[in-house]
Design a protein around this motif. Sequence first.
Motif, PDB file in Angstrom:
ATOM      1  N   GLU A 117       0.786  -1.264   0.017  1.00 14.67           N
ATOM      2  CA  GLU A 117       0.125  -0.025  -0.008  1.00 14.67           C
ATOM      3  C   GLU A 117       0.718   1.100  -0.110  1.00 14.67           C
ATOM      4  O   GLU A 117       0.538   2.105  -0.653  1.00 14.67           O
ATOM      5  CB  GLU A 117      -0.883   0.045   1.242  1.00 14.67           C
ATOM      6  N   GLN A 118       2.026   1.252   0.789  1.00 11.55           N
ATOM      7  CA  GLN A 118       2.830   2.375   0.940  1.00 11.55           C
ATOM      8  C   GLN A 118       3.440   2.640  -0.499  1.00 11.55           C
ATOM      9  O   GLN A 118       3.567   3.661  -0.964  1.00 11.55           O
ATOM     10  CB  GLN A 118       3.922   2.235   1.944  1.00 11.55           C
ATOM     11  N   LEU A 119       3.892   1.535  -1.029  1.00  4.23           N
ATOM     12  CA  LEU A 119       4.440   1.442  -2.370  1.00  4.23           C
ATOM     13  C   LEU A 119       3.561   2.062  -3.548  1.00  4.23           C
ATOM     14  O   LEU A 119       3.913   3.003  -4.231  1.00  4.23           O
ATOM     15  CB  LEU A 119       5.027   0.001  -2.848  1.00  4.23           C
ATOM     16  N   ALA A 120       2.219   1.857  -3.410  1.00  5.80           N
ATOM     17  CA  ALA A 120       1.162   2.151  -4.254  1.00  5.80           C
ATOM     18  C   ALA A 120       0.905   3.722  -3.986  1.00  5.80           C
ATOM     19  O   ALA A 120       0.661   4.420  -5.060  1.00  5.80           O
ATOM     20  CB  ALA A 120      -0.064   1.459  -4.160  1.00  5.80           C
ATOM     21  N   GLN A 121       1.138   4.106  -2.734  1.00  2.63           N
ATOM     22  CA  GLN A 121       0.931   5.628  -2.819  1.00  2.63           C
ATOM     23  C   GLN A 121       2.111   6.499  -3.131  1.00  2.63           C
ATOM     24  O   GLN A 121       1.868   7.545  -3.688  1.00  2.63           O
ATOM     25  CB  GLN A 121       0.642   5.797  -1.110  1.00  2.63           C
ATOM     26  N   ARG A 125       3.514   9.479  -7.082  1.00  2.00           N
ATOM     27  CA  ARG A 125       4.405  10.683  -6.994  1.00  2.00           C
ATOM     28  C   ARG A 125       5.715  10.704  -7.429  1.00  2.00           C
ATOM     29  O   ARG A 125       6.279  11.671  -7.917  1.00  2.00           O
ATOM     30  CB  ARG A 125       4.315  10.737  -5.274  1.00  2.00           C
ATOM     31  N   LEU A 126       6.527   9.473  -7.290  1.00  2.00           N
ATOM     32  CA  LEU A 126       7.648   9.373  -7.798  1.00  2.00           C
ATOM     33  C   LEU A 126       7.793   9.269  -9.321  1.00  2.00           C
ATOM     34  O   LEU A 126       8.687  10.317  -9.867  1.00  2.00           O
ATOM     35  CB  LEU A 126       8.235   7.858  -7.397  1.00  2.00           C
ATOM     36  N   GLU A 127       6.653   8.780  -9.847  1.00  2.00           N
ATOM     37  CA  GLU A 127       6.590   8.963 -11.390  1.00  2.00           C
ATOM     38  C   GLU A 127       6.525  10.461 -11.733  1.00  2.00           C
ATOM     39  O   GLU A 127       7.118  11.126 -12.873  1.00  2.00           O
ATOM     40  CB  GLU A 127       5.592   8.123 -11.873  1.00  2.00           C
ATOM     41  N   GLU A 128       5.635  11.276 -10.969  1.00  2.00           N
ATOM     42  CA  GLU A 128       5.371  12.787 -11.332  1.00  2.00           C
ATOM     43  C   GLU A 128       6.733  13.368 -11.234  1.00  2.00           C
ATOM     44  O   GLU A 128       7.170  14.170 -12.173  1.00  2.00           O
ATOM     45  CB  GLU A 128       4.206  13.081 -10.583  1.00  2.00           C
ATOM     46  N   LEU A 129       7.214  13.394 -10.357  1.00  2.28           N
ATOM     47  CA  LEU A 129       8.687  13.719 -10.049  1.00  2.28           C
ATOM     48  C   LEU A 129       9.482  13.550 -11.249  1.00  2.28           C
ATOM     49  O   LEU A 129      10.029  14.467 -11.533  1.00  2.28           O
ATOM     50  CB  LEU A 129       9.257  13.575  -8.532  1.00  2.28           C
ATOM     51  N   GLN A 130       9.580  12.373 -11.578  1.00  2.00           N
ATOM     52  CA  GLN A 130      10.726  12.097 -12.658  1.00  2.00           C
ATOM     53  C   GLN A 130      10.015  12.684 -14.132  1.00  2.00           C
ATOM     54  O   GLN A 130      10.735  13.233 -14.539  1.00  2.00           O
ATOM     55  CB  GLN A 130      10.545  10.590 -12.866  1.00  2.00           C
ATOM     56  N   ARG A 131       9.032  12.754 -14.439  1.00  2.00           N
ATOM     57  CA  ARG A 131       8.324  13.639 -15.393  1.00  2.00           C
ATOM     58  C   ARG A 131       8.609  15.055 -15.352  1.00  2.00           C
ATOM     59  O   ARG A 131       8.901  15.555 -16.495  1.00  2.00           O
ATOM     60  CB  ARG A 131       6.705  13.193 -15.573  1.00  2.00           C
ATOM     61  N   GLU A 132       8.558  15.688 -14.317  1.00  2.00           N
ATOM     62  CA  GLU A 132       8.812  16.914 -14.134  1.00  2.00           C
ATOM     63  C   GLU A 132      10.325  17.436 -14.299  1.00  2.00           C
ATOM     64  O   GLU A 132      10.680  18.405 -14.969  1.00  2.00           O
ATOM     65  CB  GLU A 132       8.464  17.496 -12.633  1.00  2.00           C
ATOM     66  N   ARG A 133      11.243  16.578 -13.734  1.00  2.00           N
ATOM     67  CA  ARG A 133      12.652  16.865 -14.080  1.00  2.00           C
ATOM     68  C   ARG A 133      12.952  16.385 -15.306  1.00  2.00           C
ATOM     69  O   ARG A 133      13.849  17.127 -15.998  1.00  2.00           O
ATOM     70  CB  ARG A 133      13.564  15.546 -13.170  1.00  2.00           C
ATOM     71  N   GLN A 134      12.153  15.386 -16.121  1.00  2.00           N
ATOM     72  CA  GLN A 134      12.661  15.078 -17.485  1.00  2.00           C
ATOM     73  C   GLN A 134      12.314  16.452 -18.344  1.00  2.00           C
ATOM     74  O   GLN A 134      12.666  16.781 -19.373  1.00  2.00           O
ATOM     75  CB  GLN A 134      11.736  13.874 -17.894  1.00  2.00           C
ATOM     76  N   PRO A 149      15.567   7.215 -16.660  1.00  2.00           N
ATOM     77  CA  PRO A 149      14.962   6.059 -17.462  1.00  2.00           C
ATOM     78  C   PRO A 149      13.497   6.401 -17.175  1.00  2.00           C
ATOM     79  O   PRO A 149      12.968   6.868 -16.210  1.00  2.00           O
ATOM     80  CB  PRO A 149      15.464   4.943 -16.886  1.00  2.00           C
ATOM     81  N   SER A 150      12.634   5.770 -18.170  1.00  2.00           N
ATOM     82  CA  SER A 150      11.268   6.110 -18.106  1.00  2.00           C
ATOM     83  C   SER A 150      10.703   5.476 -16.814  1.00  2.00           C
ATOM     84  O   SER A 150      11.514   4.295 -16.215  1.00  2.00           O
ATOM     85  CB  SER A 150      10.620   5.212 -19.288  1.00  2.00           C
ATOM     86  N   ALA A 151       9.514   5.922 -16.493  1.00  2.00           N
ATOM     87  CA  ALA A 151       8.765   5.438 -15.270  1.00  2.00           C
ATOM     88  C   ALA A 151       8.369   3.836 -15.242  1.00  2.00           C
ATOM     89  O   ALA A 151       8.594   3.255 -14.224  1.00  2.00           O
ATOM     90  CB  ALA A 151       7.679   6.144 -15.121  1.00  2.00           C
ATOM     91  N   ALA A 152       8.382   3.408 -16.553  1.00  2.00           N
ATOM     92  CA  ALA A 152       7.826   2.025 -16.320  1.00  2.00           C
ATOM     93  C   ALA A 152       9.029   1.245 -16.307  1.00  2.00           C
ATOM     94  O   ALA A 152       9.021  -0.049 -15.734  1.00  2.00           O
ATOM     95  CB  ALA A 152       7.308   1.814 -17.793  1.00  2.00           C
TER      96      ALA A 152
END
Length: 174
Positions: A117-121, A125-134, A149-152
């Motif tokens: 559950e913690q990982l799902a939460q 957010r982690l993927e969003e931060l990576q997209r912002e940095r990119q 690298p891509s979020a996937a």
Amino acid sequence: MLVSLVMICSCQKQDSAAEQQLAQRKTELDAREEALADRKSALDERQKALDEREKSLAQKEKATMNARTNPTDVQDPAQVQAETDMLKQQLSAMKPGPAQLNAARAAKAEKEREIREQLAQTQPRLEELQRERQRKMEAKGMSGGAVFPSAAATSPTPSPAVEAISPSSSPTPE
């Protein structure tokens, strides 16, 4: 006649050289024998010391065994059996039962569920931060594909062993 005289002198010289070699070898052999005799005497002394140690240890062990086999220490076989049975009962009481094992398994499954559950939460957010940095890197004119690298590719997927243990399906959003 001269030839025979020369031959005799030559043989005497060879005999003299051979005698010198023989004398030298004999002295070397005597020195080796003396060194060997010294080593043998030292070895004999060590053997005597070891024999004395062995005797003293045997005496100590014998005294210890005599002290242990005191006739007052001998117990009744029924009493020994009773003590053995009592110890077996105490050990079986300490052994966890099926209920305790099931409770431990349930606690472990609950902890794994909380971690998922913690990982799902945190994953979105982690993927969003990576997209912002990119996006920021691309805005500056740099390609961030090699740096981030891509979020996937970075999203951790649970191993088949964890999925097999899991009582429910994964709560991660797709």
